[in-house]
Design an enzyme around this catalytic site. Sequence first.
Site, PDB file in Angstrom:
ATOM      1  N   LYS A  90       0.807  -1.218   0.000  1.00 29.01           N
ATOM      2  CA  LYS A  90       0.000   0.000   0.000  1.00 29.01           C
ATOM      3  C   LYS A  90       0.847   1.278   0.000  1.00 29.01           C
ATOM      4  CE  LYS A  90      -4.405  -1.565   1.690  1.00 29.01           C
ATOM      5  NZ  LYS A  90      -4.189  -2.971   2.124  1.00 29.01           N
ATOM      6  N   GLU A 112      -9.683   7.002   3.607  1.00 23.77           N
ATOM      7  CA  GLU A 112     -10.602   6.091   4.284  1.00 23.77           C
ATOM      8  C   GLU A 112      -9.796   4.845   4.637  1.00 23.77           C
ATOM      9  OE1 GLU A 112     -10.062   5.922   1.115  1.00 23.77           O
ATOM     10  OE2 GLU A 112      -9.855   3.753   0.867  1.00 23.77           O
ATOM     11  N   SER A 378       1.547  -9.902  -0.757  1.00 18.69           N
ATOM     12  CA  SER A 378       1.229  -8.473  -0.658  1.00 18.69           C
ATOM     13  C   SER A 378       1.635  -7.845   0.674  1.00 18.69           C
ATOM     14  CB  SER A 378      -0.259  -8.268  -0.907  1.00 18.69           C
ATOM     15  OG  SER A 378      -1.033  -9.106  -0.063  1.00 18.69           O
TER      16      SER A 378
END
Length: 395
Positions: A90, A112, A378
């Site tokens: 991310k 968010e 990930s």
Amino acid sequence: MQKFSVDSNGYYGEFGGAFVPEILYKCVKDLENSYLRILESEKFKREFEQLLRDYVGRPSPLYLSQQLSERFGCRIYLKREDLNHTGAHKINNAIGQILIAREMGKTRIIAETGAGQHGVAAATVCALMQMPCTVYMGKTDVERQAVNVKKMEMLGATVVPVTSGNMTLKDATNEAIRDWCSHPEETHYIIGSTIGPHPYPDLVARLQSVISKEIKVQLMEKEGRDYPDYLVACVGGGSNAAGTIYEYLDNDRVKIVLAEAGGKGVDSGYSAATIQLGTIGVLHGCKTLLMQTEDGQITEPYSISAGLDYPGVGPIHANLASQHRARVLPINDDEALRAAFELTRKEGIIPALESAHALAALEKVDFDPDDVVVLTLSGRGDKDLETYFKYENQF
Ligand SMILES: *Cc1c(COP(=O)(O)O)cnc(C)c1O
């Protein structure tokens, strides 16, 4: 890149578009008119590459797992996004977007978050760039994810608990959009995945495409060819998957396998298998597959992995599935847990629960001995330890 990338209207086949309130129209249009120019500018490229290298720790390694290779009878590489700063992919997107925000003269960031992973990435880059950051998070999630809330606050962000609806991600996103509408001029909204109104899905996919750019170079070194036979990734909103497949979308020698969260079973009523169960609708600014009732009420998704329980899916992936470019496999909680414990014990790598869904998908594919498989890990499992401890005796 023609067939599967975004068209000039912001669509991937029948999915995508930009469905935003009137007041945000200009903001979204400004971003649409600027993002490609900024991404292609020398200044952005230099800063982005430098931060990815020196701050995030890229390139992330491409690791040949002997154990998985033996077990599945082919060569299985892990793309180690778990080794990035903050523990997942991310951060790639968050860094790219804050550079864009700064370039566009924005002075304030909102985001968010569901489980808090994207909120932490946003708060991290805001600390780095000294920008004020407000993170919207459902009150239920605030209570479930206390450590991430503390982390965001320690990083200097303001966390706003949202008390509307089910008090989870969907409601947090609504609240973030409401904030954006009230302060459109100075605010950049860092969306955490390949979702939201055009150009966000394309912007996030391009920022995450560093994953597949590196895979190309690394495979060339290790295998003497720059493409694998299979790419495997998990899909929540779709950003790590989009980054993994970006450079290979038009290479039909490369098969794409995506793992979505089956929860307790696709037909159990407790699932987040949006591509299996979804029907077309509009959520958070784009037309995509959604978990909804017949009259269009969003149904609450469920997965053991907080990062995968989003009621929608990126329009890129909805299109790849409907064009049969990608094979999408629902993976249940117990399958993901088993795969996580297996990787931990056999390779000494504790994966994020989301990534464990991709690992479990390996069981459902018939590989040939010559196949080269790249699976994107990930994120790391630190955030999931409590869940793992709870189930340790069962696996
Ligand atoms: C957030 C998250 C995901 C799911 O998001 P995508 O946008 O689908 O990639 C997957 N893995 C990890 C480790 C995450 O933190």
